[in-house]
Design an enzyme around this catalytic site. Structure first.
Site, PDB file in Angstrom:
ATOM      1  N   GLU A 150       0.815  -1.217   0.000  1.00  0.00           N
ATOM      2  CA  GLU A 150       0.000   0.000   0.000  1.00  0.00           C
ATOM      3  C   GLU A 150       0.852   1.273   0.000  1.00  0.00           C
ATOM      4  O   GLU A 150       0.788   2.105   0.905  1.00  0.00           O
ATOM      5  CB  GLU A 150      -0.963   0.013   1.183  1.00  0.00           C
ATOM      6  CG  GLU A 150      -2.034  -1.066   1.109  1.00  0.00           C
ATOM      7  CD  GLU A 150      -3.037  -1.000   2.241  1.00  0.00           C
ATOM      8  OE1 GLU A 150      -4.157  -1.498   2.066  1.00  0.00           O
ATOM      9  OE2 GLU A 150      -2.698  -0.453   3.318  1.00  0.00           O
ATOM     10  N   GLU A 307      -6.810  -7.618  -0.956  1.00  0.00           N
ATOM     11  CA  GLU A 307      -7.300  -7.525   0.413  1.00  0.00           C
ATOM     12  C   GLU A 307      -8.765  -7.112   0.431  1.00  0.00           C
ATOM     13  O   GLU A 307      -9.203  -6.288  -0.368  1.00  0.00           O
ATOM     14  CB  GLU A 307      -6.511  -6.495   1.227  1.00  0.00           C
ATOM     15  CG  GLU A 307      -5.088  -6.858   1.549  1.00  0.00           C
ATOM     16  CD  GLU A 307      -4.447  -5.808   2.461  1.00  0.00           C
ATOM     17  OE1 GLU A 307      -5.192  -5.096   3.193  1.00  0.00           O
ATOM     18  OE2 GLU A 307      -3.213  -5.688   2.434  1.00  0.00           O
TER      19      GLU A 307
END
Length: 690
Positions: A150, A307
Site C-alpha cells: 500500500e 485484500e
C-alpha cells in the site's frame, strides 16, 4: 491467467504466523483445509525479523513458514517486507524517516515512514528484495511477488527537495522554461537558481492539504512524489528480476487513493492488485466503479482482489460488521468486474497493536464455529467448485469514462470556483447513471486507445494534455459520441489557462464557448429546462440531439457550478430556468464529422442523468445487459464463446430480474432460470450463456 501454477480463482489472504507460537500454525492449516484456502500472502511486514542488523539476514523462520505451507499445497504470494523499515535503520540513518507536511522530522514508528528519496532506504530495500528472490525464485509454489504494501504518503525532507530539483531539471531543461510553465511572475516567484525551489507544504506554498498559492508547483510535486515512490517499487522489481525471470510481480493499490497516479504505476506492474474496503453505507455503484477503474488500469486485464475484510475493519470511525451474505456478495462483485482472486486481510486476527480488531477468517476464539468462518468456508467451496470456468475471462464494454489522476490533482488544487467540486464524486455520478441501467462501462486513462468504444465520457476534464483534444476530435469524427461537462478544457498540463475562451482546445469540437462560471451555494439549485423548438414535430431525427428534448420529462435541478455558455454551431437541448442567466444554454450537442459531442454545463440531478445517458446510449447502439431492477447489479465476463452473466442482489429482500426468453444455468446452484427470475436477498447468480 495470473499464474499457471494455480489455475483457478485464488482464495486466501495475508498470513502472519511469525506473530504467534509455531504450534498455532498447525491449527490454522486445518482450518485452511476446511475453508478451501489455497494461497497465503506472507512476509509483508517481516523486514525487522529477517534483517536484524545491517549485515545480518536470518531466513530461518520464513523458511519454516513457507515449507509448512508448501507441504499443505498452499501457494505462496511472497512479499518483500519493505512496507516498514527496521528500527535500527532509523536509529543509525535518521535520513530514512520522512519529514511531514508540517515540516516536522519523523522518528521511528508507524509505517509509510520511509523517505522514497533516501539513498539508504533505496539501497536496503532493493537489497532485501534481491536476497529474497535469490533464495526463493525457484520455489514450486511461488505464484506471485508482492512488493512492499500500500504505497502512499509524501515526504518533504532535504533529500526530497534535492531530488525534486533534479526531477524538474529533467522535465523543463532550464529555469527559463520552468518560470514560464509555472507563471512565476505572479507574486514575484521568479527563480534564478535551482536551489531556490523548495517543496510546497505548510511551510511554503500550501495549507490545509489541497490549498496552494501556486498550483503549478503543487501539481508537479504530486507528480514527483508519485514518481519517487514508483522508482522505489521499480528498484525492488529489478532486484527480483535478476533472479526470477517469470513469476508475476505486483503491489497492492487502493482504488481511488488520491496521491499516486495509478495509470502510470500499472505500466510497471505485471498484474494489478488492490485492497477493497467499502463502508457499510458505501453505495454498491461506487465499489463497482472502483473495480472498473482497477480493471481499466491495464486495458481490461483481470486483476487481483488482494485484500478485503471477512467482516469488519478497524480504522473507520464506525466499524460495522458485514451483515450475513455481504462478504460473499462483495467477493463475487469483485469477480464479476474482472478479479481472478478473492483474498483477505487477514487470515488470523492479530492479538496486539492497531489491527487486532480488524476482521479475519480465523477469529480470536481460534476455531471454525463462527458465523464469519462458516461464510468464508462456503465461499471457498464455491470458488473450488467453479475451478477455472471464469478464470481469465474479460469484461466487454462499449462505453467508457475517462479518469485521470493529474486532472484530479489540478481540479482539487484549483483556487475556486467551488470547494464543493469533487472530481471522483462527479465521475461516480456518471458511472452510477449507467450502472443503474445495467449498461457496461469501463474506466480508462487518457492514453487508452478509444477504438473499441462508441461512447466516451470525460467529466470535469479541466486539464487538457497535449494531443488529447486531437484524439477526441478523431474519435468523434469517425462516428463516436463524446460527453464532457462544466469546468472542462480550462488549463494545460501545467495548470495554465488556455486563453481565447473556455473550453479551450475543446471549443471547436463542442461548438460552444463559456463566458463565465457561477458557483452555487450549498443547497442552492438552478433548473434545467428542455428546449422544444417549434416546427420539428415528427422530425426529431433531423435534430442533432436525436429527439432527447422530447424525451425529457419536465424540469430538472442542477447544482455546484453553472457555465454561462454561448453556442457556436451546437444545438441547445436544455437551458437554465432561473437567475440572471435564465434561458442560456445548459445542455448542448454538436455534430462533428460522423459523431456528436455533448456539453453538460452544470451538475444535473439523478433523474436527468438517467434519462440523458439512457438516451445517448440507445442512440449509440449500446444496450442494457438486462432490464434494470433497483438494487440488483448485472455484470458480464466473456471467455471464448461463453458469456458469464453475474447477477448480484444488493437488496435486503428478494428481488426479481427478467431474463427474457433465454434459459440460463446458474453455475453456483446448478439451477436453470428463464423469464422472471427471483434472486434472494444478498444473493448471487452466475449464469452461463453461449
Amino acid at each position: 491467467m495470473i499464474s499457471s501454477k494455480l489455475p483457478k480463482l485464488w482464495y486466501g489472504g495475508d498470513y502472519n504466523p511469525e506473530q504467534w507460537d509455531a504450534s498455532v500454525m498447525e491449527e490454522d492449516l486445518r482450518l485452511f483445509r476446511l475453508a478451501d484456502i489455497d494461497v497465503a500472502t506472507v512476509n509483508v511486514f517481516s523486514w525487522a525479523g529477517i534483517q536484524p542488523s545491517e549485515d545480518t539476514y536470518d531466513f530461518s523462520e520464513l523458511d519454516r513458514i513457507i515449507h509448512r505451507l508448501q507441504k499443505d499445497n498452499v501457494a505462496i504470494c511472497l512479499a518483500t517486507a519493505t512496507g516498514a523499515h527496521p528500527a535500527w535503520m532509523a536509529k543509525r540513518y535518521p535520513e530514512v524517516t520522512r519529514v511531514d507536511y508540517e515540516g516536522r522530522k519523523r522518528k521511528f514508528g508507524g509505517r509509510h515512514n520511509s523517505c522514497p528519496n533516501s539513498p539508504v532506504y533505496r539501497s536496503y530495500s532493493a537489497a532485501i528484495a534481491g536476497k529474497l528472490a535469490e533464495r526463493y525464485y525457484d520455489l514450486p509454489g511461488l505464484v506471485i511477488w508482492h512488493i512492499s504494501n500500500e504505497y502512499g504518503g509524501y515526504c518533504y525532507c532535504d533529500n526530497c527537495a534535492e531530488a525534486f530539483r533534479v526531477w524538474l531539471q529533467k522535465r523543463y531543461q532550464s529555469l527559463e522554461a520552468l518560470n514560464k510553465a509555472w507563471y512565476t511572475r505572479f507574486w514575484g516567484h521568479t527563480f534564478y537558481e535551482w536551489d531556490e525551489i523548495v517543496p510546497p507544504n505548510a511551510l511554503s506554498e500550501e495549507w490545509g492539504g489541497n490549498r496552494t498559492c501556486f498550483q503549478s508547483i503543487s501539481l508537479d510535486y504530486r507528480r514527483f512524489q508519485s514518481d519517487s515512490l514508483l522508482d522505489c517499487y521499480k528498484l525492488e522489481y529489478e532486484a527480483i528480476r535478476r533472479y526470477d525471470k517469470d513469476t508475476p510481480i505486483t503491489t497492492n493499490l487502493m482504488g481511488t487513493y488520491p496521491e499516486l497516479d495509478y495509470f502510470k504505476w500499472a505500466k510497471e506492474m505485471d498484474v494489478v492488485s488492490w485492497d477493497n474496503y467499502p463502508s457499510i453505507d458505501t453505495p454498491p455503484s461506487y465499489t463497482s466503479m472502483t473495480h472498473s477503474l482497477m480493471r481499466g488500469l491495464k486495458s481490461g486485464q483481470p486483476f487481483m482482489l488482494m485484500e478485503q475484510t471477512p467482516s469488519q475493519q478497524n480504522w473507520q470511525p464506525y466499524n460495522s460488521l458485514k451483515r450475513p451474505g455481504v462478504m460473499r456478495l462483495w467477493s463475487w462483485q469483485a469477480v464479476a468486474h474482472g478479479a481472478d482472486t478473492v483474498m483477505f486481510f487477514q487470515l488470523r486476527r492479530s492479538i496486539g497493536a492497531c489491527e487486532k480488531y480488524h476482521g479475519a477468517v480465523i477469529e480470536h476464539v481460534g476455531h471454525e464455529h463462527t458465523r464469519v468462518f462458516r461464510e468464508c468456508a462456503e465461499l471457498g467451496h464455491e470458488l473450488k467448485m467453479l475451478g477455472d470456468t471464469v478464470l481469465d475471462s474479460r469484461s466487454a464494454a462499449r462505453a467508457a469514462i475517462l479518469f485521470d489522476w493529474e486532472n484530479r490533482w489540478a481540479v482539487e488544487l484549483s483556487s475556486g470556483p467551488s470547494v464543493a467540486l469533487k472530481y471522483v464524486d462527479e465521475v461516480h455520478r456518471y458511472y452510477r447513471a449507467l450502472y443503474e441501467q445495467n449498461i457496461s462501462c469501463d474506466l480508462i486513462g487518457v492514453e487508452e486507445d478509444l477504438e473499441n468504444y462508441e461512447l466516451v465520457i470525460a467529466p470535469v476534464m479541466y486539464m487538457i494534455k497535449p494531443g488529447f483534444a486531437e484524439k477526441i476530435e478523431a474519435f468523434v469524427e469517425r462516428g463516436g459520441t463524446f460527453i464532457t461537462t462544466y469546468f472542462s478544457g480550462i488549463v494545460n498540463e501545467n495548470d495554465i489557462v488556455t486563453t481565447g475562451g473556455y473550453p479551450g482546445k475543446l471549443r471547436k469540437l463542442l461548438g460552444i464557448w463559456a463566458e463565465e462560471i457561477d458557483a452555487l451555494l450549498p443547497g442552492q439549485t438552478n433548473e434545467l429546462v428542455p428546449v422544444q423548438p417549434p416546427g420539428l414535430s415528427g422530425e426529431q431525427g433531423t435534430r442533432a440531439d436525436g429527439g432527447l428534448a422530447q424525451g425529457l420529462n419536465g424540469n430538472y435541478t442542477c447544482s455546484i457550478l453553472c457555465d454561462l455558455i454561448h453556442t457556436e454551431g451546437a444545438e441547445v437541448v436544455a437551458e437554465y430556468g432561473s437567475d440572471f442567466y435564465k434561458g442560456m444554454p445548459a445542455l448542448t450537442v454538436n455534430r462533428f464529422g460522423k459523431g456528436k459531442a455533448w456539453y453538460v454545463a452544470t451538475s444535473p440531478d439523478e433523474a436527468f442523468m438517467g434519462t440523458f445517458l439512457g438516451h445517448v446510449c440507445k442512440e449509440a447502439g449500446i444496450g442494457a445487459l438486462l432490464p434494470p431492477t433497483a438494487g440488483v447489479e448485472v455484470k458480464e465476463r466473456q471467455k471464448g464463446d461463453k458469456t458469464f452473466l453475474f447477477i448480484l442482489n444488493h437488496n435486503a429482500e428478494e428481488s426479481v430480474v427478467n431474463l427474457g426468453g433465454e434459459s440460463l444455468k446458474d453455475l453456483l446452484s446448478g439451477n436453470t432460470f428463464s423469464g422472471e427470475c427471483r434472486i434472494p436477498a444478498k444473493g448471487v447468480y452466475i449464469l452461463e450463456r453461449k
